[in-house]
Motif scaffolding. Structure first.
Motif, PDB file in Angstrom:
ATOM      1  N   LEU A 157      10.267  -9.779   9.394  1.00 59.28           N
ATOM      2  CA  LEU A 157       9.089  -9.011   9.006  1.00 59.28           C
ATOM      3  C   LEU A 157       7.997  -9.100  10.070  1.00 59.28           C
ATOM      4  O   LEU A 157       7.302  -8.118  10.343  1.00 59.28           O
ATOM      5  CB  LEU A 157       8.562  -9.493   7.653  1.00 59.28           C
ATOM      6  CG  LEU A 157       9.425  -9.135   6.440  1.00 59.28           C
ATOM      7  CD1 LEU A 157       8.825  -9.718   5.169  1.00 59.28           C
ATOM      8  CD2 LEU A 157       9.584  -7.631   6.298  1.00 59.28           C
ATOM      9  N   ARG A 158       7.831 -10.278  10.672  1.00 59.66           N
ATOM     10  CA  ARG A 158       6.857 -10.386  11.764  1.00 59.66           C
ATOM     11  C   ARG A 158       7.268  -9.511  12.943  1.00 59.66           C
ATOM     12  O   ARG A 158       6.433  -8.875  13.583  1.00 59.66           O
ATOM     13  CB  ARG A 158       6.713 -11.848  12.203  1.00 59.66           C
ATOM     14  CG  ARG A 158       5.942 -12.715  11.224  1.00 59.66           C
ATOM     15  CD  ARG A 158       5.542 -14.022  11.847  1.00 59.66           C
ATOM     16  NE  ARG A 158       6.692 -14.864  12.145  1.00 59.66           N
ATOM     17  CZ  ARG A 158       7.193 -15.768  11.323  1.00 59.66           C
ATOM     18  NH1 ARG A 158       6.637 -15.952  10.143  1.00 59.66           N
ATOM     19  NH2 ARG A 158       8.237 -16.497  11.670  1.00 59.66           N
ATOM     20  N   TRP A 159       8.564  -9.479  13.211  1.00 55.99           N
ATOM     21  CA  TRP A 159       9.074  -8.680  14.324  1.00 55.99           C
ATOM     22  C   TRP A 159       8.793  -7.197  14.127  1.00 55.99           C
ATOM     23  O   TRP A 159       8.422  -6.487  15.047  1.00 55.99           O
ATOM     24  CB  TRP A 159      10.569  -8.920  14.474  1.00 55.99           C
ATOM     25  CG  TRP A 159      11.332  -7.828  15.164  1.00 55.99           C
ATOM     26  CD1 TRP A 159      12.050  -6.825  14.583  1.00 55.99           C
ATOM     27  CD2 TRP A 159      11.429  -7.604  16.582  1.00 55.99           C
ATOM     28  NE1 TRP A 159      12.601  -5.998  15.531  1.00 55.99           N
ATOM     29  CE2 TRP A 159      12.232  -6.458  16.767  1.00 55.99           C
ATOM     30  CE3 TRP A 159      10.926  -8.255  17.703  1.00 55.99           C
ATOM     31  CZ2 TRP A 159      12.537  -5.951  18.022  1.00 55.99           C
ATOM     32  CZ3 TRP A 159      11.227  -7.753  18.960  1.00 55.99           C
ATOM     33  CH2 TRP A 159      12.024  -6.614  19.105  1.00 55.99           C
ATOM     34  N   THR A 160       8.950  -6.693  12.918  1.00 59.03           N
ATOM     35  CA  THR A 160       8.836  -5.250  12.682  1.00 59.03           C
ATOM     36  C   THR A 160       7.439  -4.723  12.981  1.00 59.03           C
ATOM     37  O   THR A 160       7.296  -3.592  13.443  1.00 59.03           O
ATOM     38  CB  THR A 160       9.163  -4.898  11.230  1.00 59.03           C
ATOM     39  OG1 THR A 160       8.151  -5.425  10.358  1.00 59.03           O
ATOM     40  CG2 THR A 160      10.524  -5.433  10.811  1.00 59.03           C
ATOM     41  N   ARG A 161       6.411  -5.518  12.638  1.00 61.71           N
ATOM     42  CA  ARG A 161       5.008  -5.083  12.728  1.00 61.71           C
ATOM     43  C   ARG A 161       4.762  -3.838  11.876  1.00 61.71           C
ATOM     44  O   ARG A 161       3.797  -3.103  12.074  1.00 61.71           O
ATOM     45  CB  ARG A 161       4.597  -4.864  14.185  1.00 61.71           C
ATOM     46  CG  ARG A 161       4.693  -6.134  15.021  1.00 61.71           C
ATOM     47  CD  ARG A 161       4.355  -5.891  16.475  1.00 61.71           C
ATOM     48  NE  ARG A 161       2.966  -5.450  16.630  1.00 61.71           N
ATOM     49  CZ  ARG A 161       2.457  -5.049  17.800  1.00 61.71           C
ATOM     50  NH1 ARG A 161       3.217  -5.014  18.878  1.00 61.71           N
ATOM     51  NH2 ARG A 161       1.186  -4.668  17.874  1.00 61.71           N
ATOM     52  N   ALA A 162       5.641  -3.593  10.924  1.00 64.92           N
ATOM     53  CA  ALA A 162       5.520  -2.421  10.057  1.00 64.92           C
ATOM     54  C   ALA A 162       4.599  -2.725   8.876  1.00 64.92           C
ATOM     55  O   ALA A 162       4.230  -3.872   8.615  1.00 64.92           O
ATOM     56  CB  ALA A 162       6.895  -2.007   9.558  1.00 64.92           C
ATOM     57  N   GLU A 163       4.248  -1.682   8.145  1.00 64.53           N
ATOM     58  CA  GLU A 163       3.454  -1.821   6.931  1.00 64.53           C
ATOM     59  C   GLU A 163       4.350  -2.361   5.820  1.00 64.53           C
ATOM     60  O   GLU A 163       5.503  -1.963   5.699  1.00 64.53           O
ATOM     61  CB  GLU A 163       2.869  -0.470   6.542  1.00 64.53           C
ATOM     62  CG  GLU A 163       1.842  -0.514   5.433  1.00 64.53           C
ATOM     63  CD  GLU A 163       1.058   0.781   5.303  1.00 64.53           C
ATOM     64  OE1 GLU A 163       0.136   0.831   4.477  1.00 64.53           O
ATOM     65  OE2 GLU A 163       1.379   1.752   6.036  1.00 64.53           O
ATOM     66  N   ILE A 164       3.796  -3.252   4.995  1.00 64.80           N
ATOM     67  CA  ILE A 164       4.615  -3.947   4.004  1.00 64.80           C
ATOM     68  C   ILE A 164       3.983  -3.839   2.624  1.00 64.80           C
ATOM     69  O   ILE A 164       2.771  -3.967   2.471  1.00 64.80           O
ATOM     70  CB  ILE A 164       4.786  -5.436   4.380  1.00 64.80           C
ATOM     71  CG1 ILE A 164       5.482  -5.557   5.744  1.00 64.80           C
ATOM     72  CG2 ILE A 164       5.586  -6.181   3.320  1.00 64.80           C
ATOM     73  CD1 ILE A 164       5.529  -6.961   6.279  1.00 64.80           C
ATOM     74  N   VAL A 165       4.815  -3.594   1.642  1.00 64.17           N
ATOM     75  CA  VAL A 165       4.421  -3.658   0.237  1.00 64.17           C
ATOM     76  C   VAL A 165       5.155  -4.835  -0.398  1.00 64.17           C
ATOM     77  O   VAL A 165       6.382  -4.933  -0.302  1.00 64.17           O
ATOM     78  CB  VAL A 165       4.778  -2.353  -0.513  1.00 64.17           C
ATOM     79  CG1 VAL A 165       4.509  -2.508  -2.017  1.00 64.17           C
ATOM     80  CG2 VAL A 165       3.981  -1.180   0.048  1.00 64.17           C
ATOM     81  N   PHE A 166       4.422  -5.751  -0.995  1.00 60.69           N
ATOM     82  CA  PHE A 166       5.006  -6.875  -1.735  1.00 60.69           C
ATOM     83  C   PHE A 166       4.936  -6.565  -3.229  1.00 60.69           C
ATOM     84  O   PHE A 166       3.969  -5.962  -3.704  1.00 60.69           O
ATOM     85  CB  PHE A 166       4.243  -8.166  -1.457  1.00 60.69           C
ATOM     86  CG  PHE A 166       4.300  -8.626  -0.029  1.00 60.69           C
ATOM     87  CD1 PHE A 166       5.423  -9.259   0.473  1.00 60.69           C
ATOM     88  CD2 PHE A 166       3.223  -8.418   0.821  1.00 60.69           C
ATOM     89  CE1 PHE A 166       5.477  -9.675   1.798  1.00 60.69           C
ATOM     90  CE2 PHE A 166       3.265  -8.837   2.139  1.00 60.69           C
ATOM     91  CZ  PHE A 166       4.397  -9.470   2.630  1.00 60.69           C
ATOM     92  N   ASN A 167       5.936  -7.029  -3.976  1.00 59.37           N
ATOM     93  CA  ASN A 167       5.952  -6.712  -5.412  1.00 59.37           C
ATOM     94  C   ASN A 167       5.210  -7.728  -6.265  1.00 59.37           C
ATOM     95  O   ASN A 167       5.155  -7.580  -7.484  1.00 59.37           O
ATOM     96  CB  ASN A 167       7.391  -6.540  -5.910  1.00 59.37           C
ATOM     97  CG  ASN A 167       8.156  -7.840  -5.954  1.00 59.37           C
ATOM     98  OD1 ASN A 167       7.842  -8.794  -5.236  1.00 59.37           O
ATOM     99  ND2 ASN A 167       9.185  -7.902  -6.781  1.00 59.37           N
ATOM    100  N   SER A 168       4.632  -8.759  -5.647  1.00 61.19           N
ATOM    101  CA  SER A 168       3.813  -9.718  -6.386  1.00 61.19           C
ATOM    102  C   SER A 168       3.025 -10.561  -5.393  1.00 61.19           C
ATOM    103  O   SER A 168       3.345 -10.608  -4.192  1.00 61.19           O
ATOM    104  CB  SER A 168       4.676 -10.635  -7.264  1.00 61.19           C
ATOM    105  OG  SER A 168       5.436 -11.534  -6.463  1.00 61.19           O
ATOM    106  N   GLN A 169       2.022 -11.245  -5.902  1.00 63.82           N
ATOM    107  CA  GLN A 169       1.286 -12.192  -5.059  1.00 63.82           C
ATOM    108  C   GLN A 169       2.195 -13.341  -4.639  1.00 63.82           C
ATOM    109  O   GLN A 169       2.081 -13.853  -3.519  1.00 63.82           O
ATOM    110  CB  GLN A 169       0.062 -12.729  -5.812  1.00 63.82           C
ATOM    111  CG  GLN A 169      -1.003 -11.685  -6.141  1.00 63.82           C
ATOM    112  CD  GLN A 169      -1.735 -11.189  -4.904  1.00 63.82           C
ATOM    113  OE1 GLN A 169      -1.658 -11.785  -3.824  1.00 63.82           O
ATOM    114  NE2 GLN A 169      -2.466 -10.093  -5.057  1.00 63.82           N
ATOM    115  N   ALA A 170       3.099 -13.758  -5.518  1.00 65.98           N
ATOM    116  CA  ALA A 170       4.023 -14.843  -5.177  1.00 65.98           C
ATOM    117  C   ALA A 170       4.907 -14.448  -4.006  1.00 65.98           C
ATOM    118  O   ALA A 170       5.179 -15.259  -3.104  1.00 65.98           O
ATOM    119  CB  ALA A 170       4.872 -15.201  -6.393  1.00 65.98           C
TER     120      ALA A 170
END
Length: 386
Positions: free
Chosen positions: A138-151
């Motif tokens: 995920l760090r490599w992608t530098r893309a925008e990210i949506v997480f499904n929870s705070q956890a």
């Protein structure tokens, strides 16, 4: 306008149903767009998508799964370059790419080249080496990210400079909450629903049932509904444990079915005794929607779904004694279940409805398109106005 939606599954478990709901939201928001849906195999998910008028492209994907890592390593020299080439070709011609779950390794890896138009929806809280790989990826992608929870978001630190959002999975559910059936001195129906594996904690529920006094067990009827992934060995082991504990008269082990509505209507309470972190917990969300108070492990995103002592209960993960004590308390006094059911339905409608999630997700997609001057397709309402 061309949108590509990529998903790693082919069944109709929670993550697959969440993907269908996301794609429906995208289609409703962008009705003029050409939407390409890519999944790795034929199966119930493909059938459901076709029934929705969303025929998928069936294409091999390089998916990171714990049980298949050895096979992936062996075939990587041939399969991975082909998978990356397919991903590059697809992502180059798309205006927006929605990758549902980071374990779709080929498209996530290539996202670095197309980071301005890629959104990765992360639903995983893995462990060990898999977690280290996904964090780095995920760090490599530098893309925008949506997480499904705070956890889930807390699981992936170190993403400075990347846009990220927390959007709870919405659940498309039109059913009205069911009346509470349990009464003092009567039977209690307990439902556990989910894939049979080491994460979900079926054995924790069995251990809790074994700790109950015989008189309490006689009042219980328990359904464990689910199947293992591509093997029956975990199911056979679970059947053995049920027999060895003498729980055959109490527990029914039933196979997975795409629509669990009948099971929720049957249940009085729902148990989610996960041993390892759930990124959110769709079963607990659905339980509240149906008015079936859930008992869940206090781990991962489950604590964001259930309000302890109001819509359900949190118990320590892996603690069969705590789970048994909660079941015993409900047997002794089921009267509070009605209040829990009402509060749970209200929480579902406020936080986890399909419309709430759809508005949030499509808002992220529209903002992504706008930043790079790629105009979003008009909605049906906007076309009518013009």
């Amino acid at each position: 306008m061309r949108l590509s939606c990529i998903h790693q599954g082919y069944e109709l478990y929670g993550s697959d149903r969440s993907f269908i709901e996301s794609v429906r939201a995208i289609r409703a928001a962008f009705p003029e767009a050409e939407i390409e849906i890519v999944i790795p195999r034929e199966g119930p998910l493909a059938e459901a998508l076709r029934a929705d008028g969303l025929p998928p492209t069936i294409e091999p994907l390089w998916v990171l799964r714990r049980h298949s890592l050895a096979r992936l390593v062996v075939t990587a020299a041939i399969d991975l370059p082909l998978a990356l080439w397919r991903a590059v070709r697809r992502m180059r011609r798309a205006d927006l790419v929605y990758v549902n779950t980071a374990v779709v390794f080929d498209h996530t890896l290539v996202a670095r080249l197309f980071r301005a138009k890629t959104i990765i929806h992360v639903h995983e809280i893995p462990e060990g080496g898999a977690l280290r790989v996904l964090r780095a990826l995920l760090r490599w992608t530098r893309a925008e990210i949506v997480f499904n929870s705070q956890a889930t978001k807390r699981t992936y630190p170190g993403l400075a400079g990347q846009r990220s959002h927390v959007i709870y999975n919405g659940v498309a559910l039109e059913a009205e909450p069911q009346p509470v059936k349990a009464v003092a001195g009567g039977p209690l129906h307990i439902l556990m629903l989910g894939r049979i594996n080491r994460i979900k904690g079926q054995e924790v529920l069995l251990d809790a049932l074994a700790l109950l006094p015989p008189a309490s067990r006689e009042r219980l009827s328990v359904r464990i509904v689910g199947s293992a992934f591509e093997t029956r060995e975990p199911e056979i082991e679970l059947e053995r444990r049920i027999a060895a504990a003498g729980l055959g008269p109490v527990v029914r082990l039933l196979p997975f079915q795409p629509d669990p509505a009948e099971h929720f209507r049957w249940a009085d309470i729902v148990v989610v005794p996960s041993r390892l972190p759930e990124s959110l917990g769709r079963v607990a969300i659905e339980a509240q929607a149906y008015g079936r108070p859930p008992i869940v492990s206090d781990i991962g995103g489950l604590g964001e779904v259930v309000e302890d002592g109001r819509t359900g209960w949190l118990v320590p993960p892996g603690n069969a004694a705590a789970l048994a004590a909660r079941i015993e308390a409900i047997l002794a006094d089921p009267a509070p279940l009605a209040g829990f059911a009402e509060a749970g339905r209200a929480r579902f409608e406020r936080l986890f409805s399909q419309s709430t999630a759809a508005d949030a997700l499509t808002g992220v997609l529209r903002a992504n398109l706008a930043r790079s001057n790629r105009p979003a397709p008009r909605t049906g309402r906007e076309r009518s106005a013009s």
